[in-house]
Design a protein around this motif. Structure first.
Motif, mmCIF file in Angstrom:
data_model
loop_
_atom_site.group_PDB
_atom_site.id
_atom_site.type_symbol
_atom_site.label_atom_id
_atom_site.label_comp_id
_atom_site.label_asym_id
_atom_site.label_seq_id
_atom_site.Cartn_x
_atom_site.Cartn_y
_atom_site.Cartn_z
ATOM 1 N N PRO A 99 0.829 -1.212 0.000
ATOM 2 C CA PRO A 99 0.000 0.000 0.000
ATOM 3 C C PRO A 99 0.861 1.259 0.000
ATOM 4 C CG PRO A 99 -0.883 -1.588 1.537
ATOM 5 C CD PRO A 99 0.433 -2.142 1.056
ATOM 6 N N ILE A 100 0.459 2.240 -0.769
ATOM 7 C CA ILE A 100 1.271 3.435 -1.003
ATOM 8 C C ILE A 100 1.602 4.172 0.295
ATOM 9 C CG2 ILE A 100 -0.621 5.032 -1.478
ATOM 10 C CD1 ILE A 100 2.624 4.783 -3.521
ATOM 11 N N ASN A 101 0.666 4.164 1.248
ATOM 12 C CA ASN A 101 0.951 4.852 2.508
ATOM 13 C C ASN A 101 2.097 4.165 3.257
ATOM 14 O OD1 ASN A 101 -0.788 2.642 3.008
ATOM 15 N ND2 ASN A 101 -1.465 3.543 4.939
ATOM 16 N N LEU A 102 2.167 2.830 3.222
ATOM 17 C CA LEU A 102 3.260 2.113 3.876
ATOM 18 C C LEU A 102 4.576 2.323 3.135
ATOM 19 C CD1 LEU A 102 1.543 -1.268 4.787
ATOM 20 C CD2 LEU A 102 1.992 0.691 6.267
ATOM 21 N N TYR A 103 4.481 2.383 1.798
ATOM 22 C CA TYR A 103 5.692 2.636 1.011
ATOM 23 C C TYR A 103 6.271 4.007 1.355
ATOM 24 C CZ TYR A 103 8.809 3.687 -2.807
ATOM 25 O OH TYR A 103 9.906 4.062 -3.527
ATOM 26 N N TYR A 104 5.434 5.044 1.344
ATOM 27 C CA TYR A 104 5.932 6.392 1.631
ATOM 28 C C TYR A 104 6.403 6.534 3.074
ATOM 29 C CZ TYR A 104 4.514 8.207 -2.903
ATOM 30 O OH TYR A 104 4.398 8.442 -4.251
ATOM 31 N N LEU A 105 5.746 5.870 3.982
ATOM 32 C CA LEU A 105 6.180 5.900 5.380
ATOM 33 C C LEU A 105 7.554 5.237 5.519
ATOM 34 C CD1 LEU A 105 5.366 6.821 8.190
ATOM 35 C CD2 LEU A 105 4.191 4.647 8.487
ATOM 36 N N SER A 106 7.741 4.106 4.849
ATOM 37 C CA SER A 106 9.044 3.427 4.865
ATOM 38 C C SER A 106 10.107 4.297 4.223
ATOM 39 C CB SER A 106 8.962 2.086 4.120
ATOM 40 O OG SER A 106 8.026 1.241 4.719
ATOM 41 N N HIS A 107 9.769 4.901 3.095
ATOM 42 C CA HIS A 107 10.712 5.781 2.398
ATOM 43 C C HIS A 107 11.145 6.925 3.315
ATOM 44 C CE1 HIS A 107 12.129 8.887 -0.380
ATOM 45 N NE2 HIS A 107 12.459 7.878 -1.175
ATOM 46 N N GLY A 108 10.192 7.535 3.977
ATOM 47 C CA GLY A 108 10.522 8.618 4.897
ATOM 48 C C GLY A 108 11.354 8.145 6.074
ATOM 49 N N TYR A 109 11.066 6.942 6.542
ATOM 50 C CA TYR A 109 11.796 6.402 7.688
ATOM 51 C C TYR A 109 13.258 6.135 7.337
ATOM 52 C CZ TYR A 109 12.773 3.599 11.795
ATOM 53 O OH TYR A 109 13.311 3.110 12.958
ATOM 54 N N PHE A 110 13.517 5.683 6.101
ATOM 55 C CA PHE A 110 14.885 5.391 5.673
ATOM 56 C C PHE A 110 15.651 6.638 5.240
ATOM 57 C CE2 PHE A 110 13.174 1.049 4.191
ATOM 58 C CZ PHE A 110 13.370 0.508 5.440
ATOM 59 N N SER A 111 14.979 7.728 4.983
ATOM 60 C CA SER A 111 15.620 8.924 4.428
ATOM 61 C C SER A 111 16.253 9.795 5.512
ATOM 62 C CB SER A 111 14.598 9.762 3.660
ATOM 63 O OG SER A 111 14.071 9.021 2.592
ATOM 64 N N GLN A 112 17.370 10.365 5.178
ATOM 65 C CA GLN A 112 18.057 11.354 6.008
ATOM 66 C C GLN A 112 18.212 10.899 7.451
ATOM 67 O OE1 GLN A 112 15.911 15.006 5.381
ATOM 68 N NE2 GLN A 112 16.523 15.121 3.237
ATOM 69 N N ARG A 113 18.634 9.645 7.644
ATOM 70 C CA ARG A 113 18.870 9.117 8.983
ATOM 71 C C ARG A 113 20.215 9.625 9.485
ATOM 72 N NH1 ARG A 113 14.878 5.672 11.191
ATOM 73 N NH2 ARG A 113 16.559 4.947 12.471
ATOM 74 N N THR A 114 20.257 10.064 10.711
ATOM 75 C CA THR A 114 21.508 10.507 11.323
ATOM 76 C C THR A 114 21.599 9.946 12.729
ATOM 77 O OG1 THR A 114 20.513 12.526 12.204
ATOM 78 C CG2 THR A 114 21.554 12.683 10.031
ATOM 79 N N ALA A 115 22.804 9.914 13.227
ATOM 80 C CA ALA A 115 23.050 9.538 14.614
ATOM 81 C C ALA A 115 23.938 10.615 15.216
ATOM 82 C CB ALA A 115 23.743 8.183 14.686
ATOM 83 N N VAL A 116 23.698 10.924 16.458
ATOM 84 C CA VAL A 116 24.483 11.946 17.149
ATOM 85 C C VAL A 116 25.142 11.306 18.362
ATOM 86 C CG1 VAL A 116 24.421 14.165 18.333
ATOM 87 C CG2 VAL A 116 22.903 13.745 16.397
ATOM 88 N N MET A 117 26.452 11.469 18.456
ATOM 89 C CA MET A 117 27.184 10.970 19.614
ATOM 90 C C MET A 117 27.685 12.171 20.410
ATOM 91 S SD MET A 117 30.372 8.350 19.848
ATOM 92 C CE MET A 117 31.749 9.479 19.781
ATOM 93 N N THR A 118 27.402 12.167 21.703
ATOM 94 C CA THR A 118 27.835 13.258 22.566
ATOM 95 C C THR A 118 28.707 12.704 23.675
ATOM 96 O OG1 THR A 118 25.782 14.428 22.123
ATOM 97 C CG2 THR A 118 27.047 15.167 24.022
ATOM 98 N N ALA A 119 29.874 13.287 23.854
ATOM 99 C CA ALA A 119 30.790 12.911 24.940
ATOM 100 C C ALA A 119 31.593 14.140 25.341
ATOM 101 C CB ALA A 119 31.717 11.786 24.484
#
Length: 125
Positions: A99-119
């Motif tokens: 379903p297109i809503n699940l596809y777009y939600l997955s696409h958004g979830y995989f896009s522009q992922r970042t991780a921030v490490m603070t020390a």
């Protein structure tokens, strides 16, 4: 211990965990409802299917006693999820007519992922 075994712990907030669980459940529902999963493959499937695999192994052992040819392949790909190529996952969802809503939600979830490490008051993205 091998250096490849060391990795930072990454914590996902509660909202992200809930979103992941809902997304996975809805995609699995679509895949099962439309019979898009191969029964003989057990990777990335919900728990409980191991018993089915063990039962099949028992049947195959019985086949070997009757001098029938039996072939079984089992693979454990280390870090498969961490190394998944997201464009291919998205293509798979599109090919499965997810379903297109699940596809777009997955696409958004995989896009522009970042991780921030603070020390020590220093942040690294």
């Amino acid at each position: 211990m091998e250096p490849s075994k060391y990795r930072p712990i990454s914590l996902l907030n509660i909202g992200g965990k809930v979103l992941e669980k809902l997304l996975i459940n809805r995609i699995n529902h679509h895949m099962y409802k439309n019979a898009l999963l191969i029964d003989s493959k057990y990777g990335f499937k919900p728990q409980g299917l191991q018993q089915t695999q063990l039962w099949r192994q028992k049947i195959h052992r019985n086949g070997t006693r009757k001098r029938k040819v039996v072939l079984m392949t089992s693979l454990d790909v280390e870090g498969a999820f961490n190394a998944a190529w997201w464009p291919s996952v998205l293509k798979g969802l599109k090919d499965a007519e997810c379903p297109i809503n699940l596809y777009y939600l997955s696409h958004g979830y995989f896009s522009q992922r970042t991780a921030v490490m603070t020390a020590n008051n220093i942040s690294l993205e």
